[in-house]
Design an enzyme around this catalytic site. Structure first.
Site, PDB file in Angstrom:
ATOM      1  N   ASP A  29      -0.933   0.141  67.037  1.00  9.25           N
ATOM      2  CA  ASP A  29      -0.452   1.081  66.210  1.00  9.25           C
ATOM      3  C   ASP A  29       0.994   0.459  65.511  1.00  9.25           C
ATOM      4  O   ASP A  29       1.822   0.117  66.155  1.00  9.25           O
ATOM      5  CB  ASP A  29      -0.022   2.497  67.009  1.00  9.25           C
ATOM      6  CG  ASP A  29       0.221   3.658  65.874  1.00  9.25           C
ATOM      7  OD1 ASP A  29       0.973   3.609  65.176  1.00  9.25           O
ATOM      8  OD2 ASP A  29      -0.548   4.494  66.368  1.00  9.25           O
ATOM      9  N   ASP A  54      -3.224 -10.542  57.665  1.00  6.55           N
ATOM     10  CA  ASP A  54      -3.241 -11.489  59.015  1.00  6.55           C
ATOM     11  C   ASP A  54      -3.920 -10.622  60.064  1.00  6.55           C
ATOM     12  O   ASP A  54      -4.096 -11.184  61.063  1.00  6.55           O
ATOM     13  CB  ASP A  54      -2.027 -12.289  59.509  1.00  6.55           C
ATOM     14  CG  ASP A  54      -0.945 -11.253  59.851  1.00  6.55           C
ATOM     15  OD1 ASP A  54      -1.127  -9.891  59.464  1.00  6.55           O
ATOM     16  OD2 ASP A  54       0.055 -11.651  60.575  1.00  6.55           O
ATOM     17  N   SER A 118     -14.482  12.716  59.345  1.00  8.13           N
ATOM     18  CA  SER A 118     -13.744  13.974  59.108  1.00  8.13           C
ATOM     19  C   SER A 118     -14.752  14.824  58.141  1.00  8.13           C
ATOM     20  O   SER A 118     -15.625  14.510  57.637  1.00  8.13           O
ATOM     21  CB  SER A 118     -12.690  13.771  58.039  1.00  8.13           C
ATOM     22  OG  SER A 118     -12.207  14.818  57.525  1.00  8.13           O
ATOM     23  N   TYR A 142      -9.940  10.186  50.218  1.00  9.09           N
ATOM     24  CA  TYR A 142      -9.783  10.190  51.557  1.00  9.09           C
ATOM     25  C   TYR A 142     -10.976  10.662  52.252  1.00  9.09           C
ATOM     26  O   TYR A 142     -11.565   9.663  52.943  1.00  9.09           O
ATOM     27  CB  TYR A 142      -8.771  11.250  51.887  1.00  9.09           C
ATOM     28  CG  TYR A 142      -8.727  11.508  53.454  1.00  9.09           C
ATOM     29  CD1 TYR A 142      -8.475  10.704  54.482  1.00  9.09           C
ATOM     30  CD2 TYR A 142      -9.384  12.792  53.844  1.00  9.09           C
ATOM     31  CE1 TYR A 142      -8.705  10.788  55.700  1.00  9.09           C
ATOM     32  CE2 TYR A 142      -9.463  13.068  55.425  1.00  9.09           C
ATOM     33  CZ  TYR A 142      -9.140  12.127  56.347  1.00  9.09           C
ATOM     34  OH  TYR A 142      -9.141  12.273  57.715  1.00  9.09           O
ATOM     35  N   LYS A 146     -13.599   7.739  54.503  1.00  5.32           N
ATOM     36  CA  LYS A 146     -14.354   8.254  55.777  1.00  5.32           C
ATOM     37  C   LYS A 146     -15.780   8.115  55.822  1.00  5.32           C
ATOM     38  O   LYS A 146     -16.538   7.652  56.601  1.00  5.32           O
ATOM     39  CB  LYS A 146     -13.934   9.726  56.268  1.00  5.32           C
ATOM     40  CG  LYS A 146     -12.584   9.901  56.648  1.00  5.32           C
ATOM     41  CD  LYS A 146     -12.114   8.974  57.936  1.00  5.32           C
ATOM     42  CE  LYS A 146     -10.715   9.184  58.114  1.00  5.32           C
ATOM     43  NZ  LYS A 146     -10.167   8.512  59.261  1.00  5.32           N
TER      44      LYS A 146
HETATM   45  N1  LIG Z   1      -5.514  15.763  61.883  1.00  3.47           N
HETATM   46  C1  LIG Z   1      -6.834  16.437  61.475  1.00  3.47           C
HETATM   47  O1  LIG Z   1      -7.043  17.431  61.299  1.00  3.47           O
HETATM   48  C2  LIG Z   1      -7.829  15.229  61.236  1.00  3.47           C
HETATM   49  C3  LIG Z   1      -8.943  15.674  60.906  1.00  3.47           C
HETATM   50  C4  LIG Z   1     -10.090  14.727  60.628  1.00  3.47           C
HETATM   51  C5  LIG Z   1     -10.106  13.420  60.849  1.00  3.47           C
HETATM   52  N2  LIG Z   1      -8.783  12.992  61.124  1.00  3.47           N
HETATM   53  C6  LIG Z   1      -8.553  11.488  61.273  1.00  3.47           C
HETATM   54  O2  LIG Z   1      -8.060  11.367  62.559  1.00  3.47           O
HETATM   55  C7  LIG Z   1      -7.420  10.281  62.743  1.00  3.47           C
HETATM   56  C8  LIG Z   1      -6.003  10.348  63.480  1.00  3.47           C
HETATM   57  O3  LIG Z   1      -5.439  11.445  62.668  1.00  3.47           O
HETATM   58  P1  LIG Z   1      -3.839  11.940  63.321  1.00  3.47           P
HETATM   59  O4  LIG Z   1      -3.979  13.499  62.853  1.00  3.47           O
HETATM   60  O5  LIG Z   1      -3.794  11.648  64.534  1.00  3.47           O
HETATM   61  O6  LIG Z   1      -3.148  11.395  62.271  1.00  3.47           O
HETATM   62  P2  LIG Z   1      -1.591  10.372  62.563  1.00  3.47           P
HETATM   63  O7  LIG Z   1      -0.948  10.138  61.342  1.00  3.47           O
HETATM   64  O8  LIG Z   1      -0.899  11.313  63.611  1.00  3.47           O
HETATM   65  O9  LIG Z   1      -1.989   9.424  63.586  1.00  3.47           O
HETATM   66  C9  LIG Z   1      -2.454   8.076  62.905  1.00  3.47           C
HETATM   67  C10 LIG Z   1      -1.707   6.905  63.768  1.00  3.47           C
HETATM   68  O10 LIG Z   1      -2.413   5.657  63.179  1.00  3.47           O
HETATM   69  C11 LIG Z   1      -1.347   4.697  62.977  1.00  3.47           C
HETATM   70  N3  LIG Z   1      -1.913   3.786  61.812  1.00  3.47           N
HETATM   71  C12 LIG Z   1      -1.932   4.288  60.589  1.00  3.47           C
HETATM   72  N4  LIG Z   1      -2.379   3.269  59.694  1.00  3.47           N
HETATM   73  C13 LIG Z   1      -2.258   2.202  60.629  1.00  3.47           C
HETATM   74  C14 LIG Z   1      -2.558   0.756  60.151  1.00  3.47           C
HETATM   75  N5  LIG Z   1      -2.916   0.293  58.838  1.00  3.47           N
HETATM   76  N6  LIG Z   1      -2.618  -0.026  61.365  1.00  3.47           N
HETATM   77  C15 LIG Z   1      -1.861   0.406  62.377  1.00  3.47           C
HETATM   78  N7  LIG Z   1      -1.796   1.741  62.837  1.00  3.47           N
HETATM   79  C16 LIG Z   1      -1.939   2.618  61.667  1.00  3.47           C
HETATM   80  C17 LIG Z   1       0.002   5.834  62.717  1.00  3.47           C
HETATM   81  O11 LIG Z   1       1.291   5.027  62.865  1.00  3.47           O
HETATM   82  C18 LIG Z   1      -0.401   6.530  63.654  1.00  3.47           C
HETATM   83  O12 LIG Z   1       0.265   6.650  64.927  1.00  3.47           O
HETATM   84  C19 LIG Z   1      -7.205   9.720  61.336  1.00  3.47           C
HETATM   85  O13 LIG Z   1      -8.133   8.589  61.187  1.00  3.47           O
HETATM   86  C20 LIG Z   1      -7.553  11.082  60.394  1.00  3.47           C
HETATM   87  O14 LIG Z   1      -7.911  10.571  59.176  1.00  3.47           O
HETATM   88  C21 LIG Z   1      -7.682  13.878  61.685  1.00  3.47           C
END
Ligand SMILES: NC(=O)c1ccc[n+]([C@@H]2O[C@H](COP(=O)([O-])OP(=O)(O)OC[C@H]3O[C@@H](n4cnc5c(N)ncnc54)[C@H](O)[C@@H]3O)[C@@H](O)[C@H]2O)c1
Length: 315
Positions: A29, A54, A118, A142, A146
């Site tokens: 993360d 990288d 999603s 977005y 996915k």
């Molecule tokens: N929250 C929802 O309702 C929902 C619904 C459908 C899908 N999702 C998917 O679930 C996943 C998690 O969502 P969330 O709500 O916990 O979001 P969030 O933003 O809280 O969590 C994403 C995490 O990934 C880390 N991150 C993002 N890009 C990164 C990168 N390039 N390299 C390393 N770390 C990275 C961020 O720092 C964060 O900790 C995502 O893929 C999102 O698309 C979420």
């Protein structure tokens, strides 16, 4: 187990569930939207942007030194509106990040992956409840990232990857203090923020073709969703599992008015929601058909809307 995005809202619940199931967990993360202290001190965090130039080399090195039984890939950008404004960044980060992960997994013989997909892959389905067999037609970058991610994982079965894509519906609620959704991008955290600031929650559109005119969504508790990930890993670790896609929801819809009424109860704050015009791109109804995940993984969400709202308000 390696969890990307482990410091995120959903990722931190997945990490917690994985540890409860006896896995030792590493998290990748970069804290771009994550919160460091959502992670238990027993979790080793690798500070890496998966989409950086990288990243493939660094990940390959890490995966070569440590063999993980499974990888759960949650790290991604998730703001629909931002993805319309900056599509290239979403393709670079969501698709590029997954490509780097898959290249590193392939190079190091890691073959088990669960991916955060999603309901945004479905676009504007005109059905009562949407099934995995319905044709996905995302309507924003977005959702496209996915769907493309799912195709990348499906194609990787050619080199031996076993992958499950979980199409989350509306994730909400909190499983433990400190793990709340702080991003305020979805109805429940937005409305809670408004109430705490003394503002009135809004309903965007009350003239949809639904019983009370507001949009209907399938709200699934984040702790239930976390359990689905562990069930998906167990499923993949059985013989002959190559690729699958599952909806994760409850199978029941709640309207915006119903959600706000549950929030009125949980908060004890009496309010009348303000009705604002419709937003572009909101389907009237998006509810999961959950037969497949029930039959194949044996998953059923345990928590209802009241549990979701109570936990989001109180934790
Ligand atoms: N929250 C929802 O309702 C929902 C619904 C459908 C899908 N999702 C998917 O679930 C996943 C998690 O969502 P969330 O709500 O916990 O979001 P969030 O933003 O809280 O969590 C994403 C995490 O990934 C880390 N991150 C993002 N890009 C990164 C990168 N390039 N390299 C390393 N770390 C990275 C961020 O720092 C964060 O900790 C995502 O893929 C999102 O698309 C979420």
């Amino acid at each position: 187990m390696l969890v990307t995005g482990g410091a995120g809202y959903i990722g931190s619940h997945v990490v917690r569930e994985a540890m409860a199931a006896g896995h030792s967990v590493w998290a990748v993360d970069d804290l771009s939207t994550g919160v460091e202290n959502r992670l238990d001190s027993a979790v080793e965090r690798i500070d890496l942007n998966l989409a950086a130039a990288d990243a493939e080399a660094r990940l390959t090195d890490i995966l070569r030194k440590t063999k993980f039984d499974a990888v759960i890939h949650l790290a991604a950008r998730k703001q629909v509106g931002e993805s319309v404004e900056k599509p290239e960044e979403y393709y670079r980060d969501n698709i590029g990040g997954l490509a780097n992960l898959l290249l590193a997994m392939r190079a190091t013989d890691h073959d088990t992956l669960v991916f955060s997909s999603s309901a945004a892959t479905y676009g504007m389905p005109d059905v009562d409840s949407v099934s995995e067999s319905d044709v996905p037609t995302p309507i924003n970058p977005y959702g496209e990232t996915k769907l493309i991610g799912e195709w990348m994982i499906r194609n990787a079965k050619n080199w031996g990857l076993r992958g499950v894509c979980l199409r989350y519906f509306n994730v909400a609620g909190t499983g433990a203090t400190g793990l709340a959704d702080t991003a305020a991008l979805n109805l429940i955290p937005i409305a809670i923020g408004q109430l705490r600031r003394g503002e009135t929650p809004k309903v965007f559109g009350d003239d949809y073709p639904t019983p009370d005119g507001s949009c209907i969504r399938d709200y699934v508790h984040v702790s239930d969703l976390a359990v689905a990930h562990i069930m998906a890993i167990d499923y993949l670790q059985q013989e002959e599992r190559e690729f699958d896609v599952f909806n994760v929801g409850t199978g029941t819809g709640a309207s915006v008015f119903e959600v706000l009424s549950a929030l009125r109860e949980a908060s004890g704050i009496d309010f009348e929601p303000e009705v604002a015009p419709r937003r572009a791109g909101d389907p009237p109804k998006l509810v999961a058909n959950v037969s497949r995940i029930q039959q194949v993984l044996g998953f059923k969400a345990e928590k209802n809307l009241v549990d979701i709202i109570d936990s989001a308000w109180n934790l």
